[in-house]
Design an enzyme around this catalytic site. Sequence first.
Site: not given
Length: 376
Positions: A92, A271
């Site tokens: 990310d 996730d």
Amino acid sequence: MHFKLEGKDEQSSARAGTIKTGHGSIETPIFMPVGTVGTVKGVHQRELSEDINPDIILGNTYHLYLRPQTQILIKAGGLHKFMNWDRNILTDSGGYQVYSLSANRKIKEEGVKFKSHIDGSYHVFTPENVMEIQRAIGADIIMAFDECTPYPCDYNYAKRSMHMTHRWLDRCLSHLEKTPLKYDYEQAFFPIVQGSTYKDLREQSAEYIANAGAVGNAIGGLSVGEPAEEMYEMTAVVTNILPEDKPRYLMGVGTPINILENIALGIDMFDCVMPTRNGRNGMLFTAHGTINIKNKKWEDDFSAIDEMNITWVDTAYSKAYLRHLFTVNEMLGRQIATIHNLGFYMWLVREARKHILDGDFRSWKDKMVKQMDKRL
């Protein structure tokens, strides 16, 4: 990166597909265990690859930037080699950590100035240097730098933030073209839809992100405190706009029920820290509901942790023994619970894929949601 759709559920928007990258295939729907600082907490890489067996894990740009720092990762040959992981990794962009550091950061058009949670030192993230950091980390899938808005969020703030996220996306794309790869494989880039829980903003953002023409797309700013029904509503708004022939990643979600409901809405990738964090605190997810293994009721229950035997720990140890490990604060208890939970999450998404391909996902999903919505 290449994505191929292999099946769709006729009763919902659920789909099954395969993503191919330089580090192998990812069968979707997929759950990505969170390996924040180059490790999935409490799990050896051998256990991760052999027992839990995910096609992809997630690393965090913010944390890896601070420790071990990018120069160490470059010397190691990238995060894959540093942590001895030869499958896929997604990073990310640090946008969520910037959101969570609200007391220690300042957001401007140029980027975000923030104070390290480790030593109080000041740093700046911009769309440009976040692209450079992710090049250095070397993940197979990298994310655009965005602002994750809180919940609840004022409409005007959400609108301003969304437009800034779009401008940051343009800067990410521009800089990525000038920033060469550091390793011998390609990196796929995903932009992120924002807009809080406002339908018109989510529609605008989804259109903007779809028009960017990236190989995959993500949805951010959900699972930040809003009711589940609002999450599902916003997800449906966005998946109706994002291109069908590209993978869709819903960031930071969620419970097993959240995952199944969002698969039904057309999400491919997930996730969440929940299976590992909750596992370390004694919560076990199963197909028949959740177990708080610390409860006294398990004190003399010598049955297997989970008769489904998804991972080897499920029948190797009893509930009574696992409760004992938590009672005496032994690290092994947290490791067992983590392996069980991650194994269950992987089973859940792979079972969902099987039922999508078999054509009975909707009925199976409804049955599973009812079963899992219990405290055992």
